[in-house]
Design an enzyme around this catalytic site. Structure first.
Site, PDB file in Angstrom:
ATOM      1  N   ARG A  34      20.938  18.516  -8.973  1.00  0.00           N
ATOM      2  CA  ARG A  34      21.583  17.450  -8.198  1.00  0.00           C
ATOM      3  C   ARG A  34      22.871  16.964  -8.850  1.00  0.00           C
ATOM      4  NH1 ARG A  34      18.064  15.481  -4.182  1.00  0.00           N
ATOM      5  NH2 ARG A  34      15.856  15.484  -4.693  1.00  0.00           N
TER       6      ARG A  34
ATOM      7  N   LYS B 172      17.065  11.778  -1.415  1.00  0.00           N
ATOM      8  CA  LYS B 172      17.908  11.378  -2.542  1.00  0.00           C
ATOM      9  C   LYS B 172      19.243  12.097  -2.467  1.00  0.00           C
ATOM     10  CE  LYS B 172      13.729  11.685  -5.311  1.00  0.00           C
ATOM     11  NZ  LYS B 172      13.110  12.476  -6.410  1.00  0.00           N
ATOM     12  N   GLY B 173      19.301  13.123  -1.598  1.00  0.00           N
ATOM     13  CA  GLY B 173      20.462  14.023  -1.611  1.00  0.00           C
ATOM     14  C   GLY B 173      21.787  13.357  -1.316  1.00  0.00           C
TER      15      GLY B 173
ATOM     16  N   PHE C 104      21.045  28.954   0.767  1.00  0.00           N
ATOM     17  CA  PHE C 104      20.472  27.794   0.103  1.00  0.00           C
ATOM     18  C   PHE C 104      21.425  27.320  -0.991  1.00  0.00           C
ATOM     19  CE2 PHE C 104      17.772  25.265  -2.626  1.00  0.00           C
ATOM     20  CZ  PHE C 104      17.147  24.462  -1.668  1.00  0.00           C
ATOM     21  N   VAL C 105      21.896  26.094  -0.842  1.00  0.00           N
ATOM     22  CA  VAL C 105      22.906  25.575  -1.761  1.00  0.00           C
ATOM     23  C   VAL C 105      22.368  24.396  -2.566  1.00  0.00           C
ATOM     24  CG1 VAL C 105      24.836  26.357  -0.327  1.00  0.00           C
ATOM     25  CG2 VAL C 105      23.905  24.044   0.014  1.00  0.00           C
TER      26      VAL C 105
ATOM     27  N   GLU D 292      24.504  11.570   5.331  1.00  0.00           N
ATOM     28  CA  GLU D 292      23.576  12.655   5.008  1.00  0.00           C
ATOM     29  C   GLU D 292      24.278  13.703   4.148  1.00  0.00           C
ATOM     30  OE1 GLU D 292      20.880  13.827   4.312  1.00  0.00           O
ATOM     31  OE2 GLU D 292      19.686  14.273   6.083  1.00  0.00           O
ATOM     32  N   ASP D 293      23.495  14.382   3.327  1.00  0.00           N
ATOM     33  CA  ASP D 293      24.076  15.416   2.469  1.00  0.00           C
ATOM     34  C   ASP D 293      24.323  16.710   3.244  1.00  0.00           C
ATOM     35  OD1 ASP D 293      21.351  15.836   2.811  1.00  0.00           O
ATOM     36  OD2 ASP D 293      20.904  16.155   0.693  1.00  0.00           O
TER      37      ASP D 293
ATOM     38  N   LYS E  37      25.167  23.498   8.149  1.00  0.00           N
ATOM     39  CA  LYS E  37      24.887  24.939   8.252  1.00  0.00           C
ATOM     40  C   LYS E  37      24.899  25.360   9.720  1.00  0.00           C
ATOM     41  CE  LYS E  37      21.922  25.361   4.166  1.00  0.00           C
ATOM     42  NZ  LYS E  37      20.595  25.853   3.727  1.00  0.00           N
TER      43      LYS E  37
ATOM     44  N   ASP F  43      19.280  19.520  -4.206  1.00  0.00           N
ATOM     45  CA  ASP F  43      18.450  20.009  -5.300  1.00  0.00           C
ATOM     46  C   ASP F  43      17.664  21.256  -4.933  1.00  0.00           C
ATOM     47  OD1 ASP F  43      16.637  18.618  -3.433  1.00  0.00           O
ATOM     48  OD2 ASP F  43      15.125  18.932  -4.988  1.00  0.00           O
TER      49      ASP F  43
ATOM     50  N   ASP G 115      20.773  21.195   8.278  1.00  0.00           N
ATOM     51  CA  ASP G 115      20.391  22.608   8.345  1.00  0.00           C
ATOM     52  C   ASP G 115      19.819  22.873   9.725  1.00  0.00           C
ATOM     53  OD1 ASP G 115      19.501  25.147   7.994  1.00  0.00           O
ATOM     54  OD2 ASP G 115      18.108  24.712   6.372  1.00  0.00           O
TER      55      ASP G 115
HETATM   56  P1  IMP Z   1      17.074  19.858   8.402  1.00  0.00           P
HETATM   57  O1  IMP Z   1      16.075  18.907   8.984  1.00  0.00           O
HETATM   58  O2  IMP Z   1      16.631  21.278   8.485  1.00  0.00           O
HETATM   59  O3  IMP Z   1      18.474  19.664   8.969  1.00  0.00           O
HETATM   60  O4  IMP Z   1      17.077  19.613   6.860  1.00  0.00           O
HETATM   61  C1  IMP Z   1      17.820  18.651   6.264  1.00  0.00           C
HETATM   62  C2  IMP Z   1      17.375  18.371   4.835  1.00  0.00           C
HETATM   63  O5  IMP Z   1      16.851  19.544   4.198  1.00  0.00           O
HETATM   64  C3  IMP Z   1      18.551  17.959   4.026  1.00  0.00           C
HETATM   65  O6  IMP Z   1      18.742  16.567   4.083  1.00  0.00           O
HETATM   66  C4  IMP Z   1      18.225  18.468   2.644  1.00  0.00           C
HETATM   67  O7  IMP Z   1      17.471  17.502   1.965  1.00  0.00           O
HETATM   68  C5  IMP Z   1      17.376  19.689   2.888  1.00  0.00           C
HETATM   69  N1  IMP Z   1      18.181  20.945   2.819  1.00  0.00           N
HETATM   70  C6  IMP Z   1      18.608  21.710   3.851  1.00  0.00           C
HETATM   71  N2  IMP Z   1      19.309  22.776   3.427  1.00  0.00           N
HETATM   72  C7  IMP Z   1      19.341  22.674   2.079  1.00  0.00           C
HETATM   73  C8  IMP Z   1      19.950  23.485   1.050  1.00  0.00           C
HETATM   74  O8  IMP Z   1      20.622  24.510   1.271  1.00  0.00           O
HETATM   75  N3  IMP Z   1      19.764  23.054  -0.232  1.00  0.00           N
HETATM   76  C9  IMP Z   1      19.048  21.942  -0.538  1.00  0.00           C
HETATM   77  N4  IMP Z   1      18.474  21.155   0.393  1.00  0.00           N
HETATM   78  C10 IMP Z   1      18.620  21.518   1.689  1.00  0.00           C
HETATM   79 MG    MG Z   2      18.880  15.044   2.894  1.00  0.00          MG
END
Ligand code: IMP
Ligand code: MG
Length: 181
Positions: free
Chosen positions: A167, A45-46, A154-155, A101-102, A133, A161, A105
Site C-alpha cells: 500500500r 483502506k485503499g 492486478f495492480v 475510490e482507489d 479497469k 494492496d 474493477d
Molecule cells: P470491484 O467491486 O470489482 O469494482 O472492486 C473494487 C475493489 O476491489 C477496489 O476498491 C479494490 O479494493 C479492489 N481491487 C480491484 N482491483 C484491484 C487490483 O488490481 N489491486 C488491488 N485491489 C483491487
Molecule cells: Mg477500494
C-alpha cells in the site's frame, strides 16, 4: 516507498503523474461543487492516500467520512459479495456525497454503494476514482471523474494492496504474478 520495486513487473502510474492528475481533478471538482457543501466519502483502506492528496488539492471546504466495505477476500478475484465492515459516522440525508475510490474493477462495490447512499436520502452521489479497469464498462454506474484508465491486470501501490502489502508504494504498478501464484 518507491514504485521501482523488485515485485513490480511494470510501473503504470508514477508518483509525479498521480500528483499532476490530482490537481487537474481537483480543479474540476472545485468547480462542480462551487455552490454546494460536499461530503467526501472515502472507501477504506485503499482510498486513504488518494483522499489525503485530493482533499488537500481542493479549494472548496469539504468534510470527510469513511466506510469500509469488502467485495474481495484476500485473493485477487472479486467475490461479488459486498459487506459493510465499517459504516459512515455522518448522516448522508440531503448531503452531496462524493465517493472517493482507489480503483473500479467489476464496479460491483460502487454500484452497490451508490444505491445504498441514495436509499439513505443523499441529495446527490458522485464518484471520483483514481483508477479504472476495462470491466467497469459492464455495469451501469456513472463515474464522473477518473484519474487513469489502466489495463486488466492486478495492480498495487498508492493505497492498493495484495494481502495488506504494497500500500505504501508511491506509484501504481503491476504485481508480479510470481507473488500470488
Ligand atoms: P470491484 O467491486 O470489482 O469494482 O472492486 C473494487 C475493489 O476491489 C477496489 O476498491 C479494490 O479494493 C479492489 N481491487 C480491484 N482491483 C484491484 C487490483 O488490481 N489491486 C488491488 N485491489 C483491487
Ligand atoms: Mg477500494
Amino acid at each position: 516507498m518507491q514504485i521501482n520495486h523488485p515485485d513490480i513487473t511494470q510501473v503504470l502510474v508514477t508518483a509525479d503523474q498521480i500528483r499532476d492528475r490530482i490537481s487537474e481533478l481537483a480543479k474540476e471538482i472545485d468547480e462542480f461543487y462551487s455552490d454546494k457543501d460536499v461530503l467526501l466519502l472515502g472507501v477504506l483502506k485503499g482510498a486513504v492516500p488518494f483522499m489525503a492528496d485530493l482533499s488537500r488539492a481542493l479549494s472548496i471546504p469539504a468534510q470527510q467520512d469513511w466506510m469500509a466495505v469488502s467485495s474481495y477476500g484476500s485473493g485477487t478475484v472479486s467475490s461479488g459479495v459486498v459487506r459493510i465492515l465499517k459504516d459512515l459516522d455522518a448522516d448522508v440525508k440531503d448531503r452531496h456525497v462524493l465517493i472517493v475510490e482507489d480503483i473500479i474493477d467489476s464496479g460491483l462495490t460502487l454500484s452497490w454503494l451508490t444505491s445504498n447512499l441514495k436509499a439513505r436520502g443523499a441529495a446527490s452521489v458522485e464518484i471520483v476514482t483514481l483508477l479504472r479497469k476495462p470491466d467497469a464498462a459492464k455495469v451501469k454506474i456513472t463515474v464522473r471523474w477518473v484519474g487513469f484508465d489502466i489495463p486488466n491486470e492486478f495492480v498495487v501501490g498508492y493505497g492498493l494492496d495484495f494481502n495488506e502489502n504494497y500500500r505504501s508504494l508511491d506509484g501504481v504498478g503491476i504485481l508480479s504474478p510470481a507473488v500470488y501464484s
